[in-house]
Design an enzyme around this catalytic site. Structure first.
Site, mmCIF file in Angstrom:
data_model
loop_
_atom_site.group_PDB
_atom_site.id
_atom_site.type_symbol
_atom_site.label_atom_id
_atom_site.label_comp_id
_atom_site.label_asym_id
_atom_site.label_seq_id
_atom_site.Cartn_x
_atom_site.Cartn_y
_atom_site.Cartn_z
ATOM 1 N NE ARG A 108 -3.385 -0.106 2.751
ATOM 2 C CZ ARG A 108 -3.382 -0.864 3.853
ATOM 3 N NH1 ARG A 108 -2.650 -0.526 4.896
ATOM 4 N NH2 ARG A 108 -4.096 -1.971 3.902
ATOM 5 N NE ARG A 152 -2.012 0.966 9.757
ATOM 6 C CZ ARG A 152 -2.511 -0.265 9.690
ATOM 7 N NH1 ARG A 152 -3.487 -0.531 8.820
ATOM 8 N NH2 ARG A 152 -2.061 -1.233 10.464
ATOM 9 C CE LYS A 182 -6.619 -1.143 12.330
ATOM 10 N NZ LYS A 182 -7.159 -1.993 11.245
ATOM 11 C CE LYS A 225 -7.049 2.252 9.579
ATOM 12 N NZ LYS A 225 -8.192 1.423 9.113
ATOM 13 C CB CYS A 245 -12.723 -4.755 2.359
ATOM 14 S SG CYS A 245 -13.306 -6.406 2.816
ATOM 15 C CB CYS A 257 -7.751 -10.214 2.842
ATOM 16 S SG CYS A 257 -7.656 -9.656 4.558
ATOM 17 C CB CYS A 302 -12.842 -10.159 8.467
ATOM 18 S SG CYS A 302 -11.677 -8.775 8.557
ATOM 19 C CB CYS A 350 -10.717 -2.906 5.159
ATOM 20 S SG CYS A 350 -9.334 -3.430 6.188
#
Length: 571
Positions: free
Chosen positions: A82, A152, A215, A217, A435, A441, A480, A484
């Site tokens: 990414r 990110r 993470k 964002k 996603c 994935c 899931c 995303c």
């Protein structure tokens, strides 16, 4: 991490990821040795996790995993990369370079536009990984900190330059991205053959030697568009203007959509509005939010490590006061703003400089050549003649921006020739998103990208059946519960539970300011369609004037609204 002991630090045995980060020599690990190992196509031990900080995830093609196992072969290991692209802006020259790399070195041959407002390569094999990074570097691009426990890719409202406000907002998105980047030279050393310089002197003044607990964002958003979905992010700067000039931001903290099936200590959460700051304090406040989360975030239980859980545990007021202390500011009263929508505006728009911008719908963000739709070739042909730039949107679409009036016809003809403009696309399809999910994935439990097009067609049929074909519902699918596809901010959100099975969530709003509640658990595709048929039938006959589907199911008592996701999401 700070040496100051705070009562808000979670005590206990640290998660193994904390050991991994601490032992990594500032994200170096032994990645360079793994690259030389020809016995496996994958990365081993800690390096499997560490490559994420360099913007990559190790994956394999799950469609062929069983067959390869029968042949006594390891899975077809490859990486997804990414790119870091603050605000989603990429030049035509850069586009041509990434197009060629996808052709030559991706086993899938595609470019994937993502909900993080950037592009991804899928299916790059280990011998080509270093070349991939060096190719990006030569193009002025990188993938630093687009995954892992760091800040990110920074999103920014992606409508092209229609006002000076958009210009300023993009500049701030880029400044925030640069300010919060890891300072280690690991990326340059490993991938770009940079000189090895290891030091223990304050290498990571913002992120710390163990980086963030989880993470993180960040977005910059310009009302009335909420195209970046602020409530899906840890930190958001809502642009406030006076007489068309940016004067500051309202700061929203603690949003996030990921959860874990069966674990009620996890949940989606809306961001809290901390208040207004003037523009000169932007970087200080960004750093203060990040360092507070760095020091107070849960490093014992990764499932509760995100900023949203820190706010719930320590209290919003305590977190806000700490940010004020660290930034040396006091938040002012939040300035009024309104979100009216979050979709992209398709077709042509004129900017402040007299140039034009064409927004193209890319279903699922997958740029590849299909029969009658040669999307990848079309984008390449446009890149060869385009004089402006491209803008990737957080809704997986593409804007051809900065087109002079005398180039409009050329660009539009190319777009139509290659199926990038299709007049028959319904509003429902434009308002739907998924996603990547299967087959690449490793977290996917159910289909998403491959399921979406057919599911939208069936929803279109249901809308037509009830004479509301011109209306639409914000519909999103994620394979899931990690979020995303941002299904937990949809009017109808499907969250993968198993092969062909989803949890059906209802009751989000069109503006992206309300989280939907689970309506049915673990049901199949036909059951989902049956439920939507009945519900859309009621909406068509019982709704009030201009009442959106998500608002209707709440007013009609079909589902209770989620008022505070931390406390009533599972009620």
């Amino acid at each position: 991490m700070s040496n100051e002991k705070s009562p808000f630090i979670v005590e206990g045995k640290l998660s193994d990821n904390e050991r991994l980060k601490g032992d990594s020599r500032h994200l170096r690990g032994s990645i360079d040795l793994d690259l030389k190992d020809e016995l496996t196509g994958g990365f081993t031990a800690d390096n499997f996790q560490l490559i994420r900080f360099h913007g990559m995830y190790q994956q394999d093609d799950r469609d062929i995993r069983a067959e390869r196992a029968k042949q006594k072969l390891e899975p077809l290991h490859n990486v997804m990369l990414r790119a870091r692209l603050p605000g989603g802006i990429i030049t035509p020259a850069q586009w041509q370079i990434i197009d060629k790399f996808a052709d030559d070195y991706s086993i899938y041959g595609s470019i994937r536009l993502t909900t993080r407002q950037t592009f991804q390569f899928h299916g790059v094999l280990k011998p080509n990984i270093k070349l991939m990074h060096q190719t990006l570097n030569k193009a002025g691009l990188d993938s630093i900190a687009t995954a892992g426990d760091v800040n990110r890719n920074v999103l920014c409202t992606s409508n092209p330059v229609e006002s000076q406000l958009h210009v300023e907002a993009y500049k701030w998105a880029k400044k925030i991205s640069e300010h919060l980047l890891p300072k280690t030279r690991a990326y340059a050393e490993i991938w770009l053959d940079g000189e090895k310089v290891e030091t223990t002197d304050n290498v990571e003044p913002i992120l710390g030697d163990h980086y963030l607990p989880r993470k993180f964002k960040t977005t910059v958003v310009i009302p009335p568009q909420n195209d970046v979905d602020v409530h899906a992010n840890d930190l958001n700067f809502v642009a406030i203007a006076e007489q068309g000039k940016l004067v500051g931001f309202n700061v929203l903290v603690g949003g996030g959509l990921a959860m874990t099936h069966g674990d009620h200590s996890t949940y989606p959460r809306k961001a809290d509005d901390f208040g207004f700051i003037s523009i000169e304090h932007t970087l200080a406040v960004a750093e203060a939010v990040v360092t507070t989360q760095r020091d107070w975030g849960n490093r014992v239980n990764r499932k509760n490590a995100k900023t949203k859980y820190t706010l719930e545990r320590v209290g919003v007021d305590n977190f806000k006061a700490e940010v004020e202390k660290r930034a040396g500011i006091t938040f002012g009263k939040s300035r009024p703003y309104t979100f009216t929508g979050r979709g992209d505006r398709f077709g042509w728009a004129e900017g402040i400089d007299g140039k034009f911008h064409l927004t193209l719908f890319i279903e699922n963000g997958r740029i590849l050549d299909y029969p009658q739709k040669t999307l990848k070739t079309g984008c390449l042909e446009i890149a060869k003649v385009h004089q402006g730039d491209f803008r990737i949107t957080a809704n997986q679409n593409l804007i051809v921006a900065g087109v002079p009036a005398d180039q409009k016809e050329i660009i539009e003809n190319l777009a139509r020739k290659h199926g990038l403009i299709q007049p028959e696309v319904s509003q429902q399809r434009l308002d739907s998103m998924a996603c990547v999910s299967l087959p690449t994935c490793p977290l996917a439990m159910a289909e998403a990208e491959r399921y979406l097009p057919g599911a939208v067609t069936q929803i279109e049929d249901i809308l037509a059946k009830h004479d509301v074909a011109s209306d639409s519902i914000i519909f999103r699918v994620t394979g899931c519960p990690n979020g995303c596809g941002r299904a937990m901010l949809a009017e109808v959100g499907l969250v993968g539970k198993g092969p062909g099975k989803y949890n059906l969530h209802l009751g989000g709003d069109r503006e992206g300011t309300r989280i939907p509640r689970m309506y049915r658990e673990n049901i199949g595709e036909q059951e989902i369609l049956n439920e939507l048929d009945a519900l859309i039938g009621r909406w068509a006959t019982e709704r009030e004037l201009n009442e959106a589907f998500g608002d209707f199911v709440i007013r009609a008592g079909i589902i209770k609204p989620v008022v505070n996701s931390a406390r009533d999401f599972y009620d």
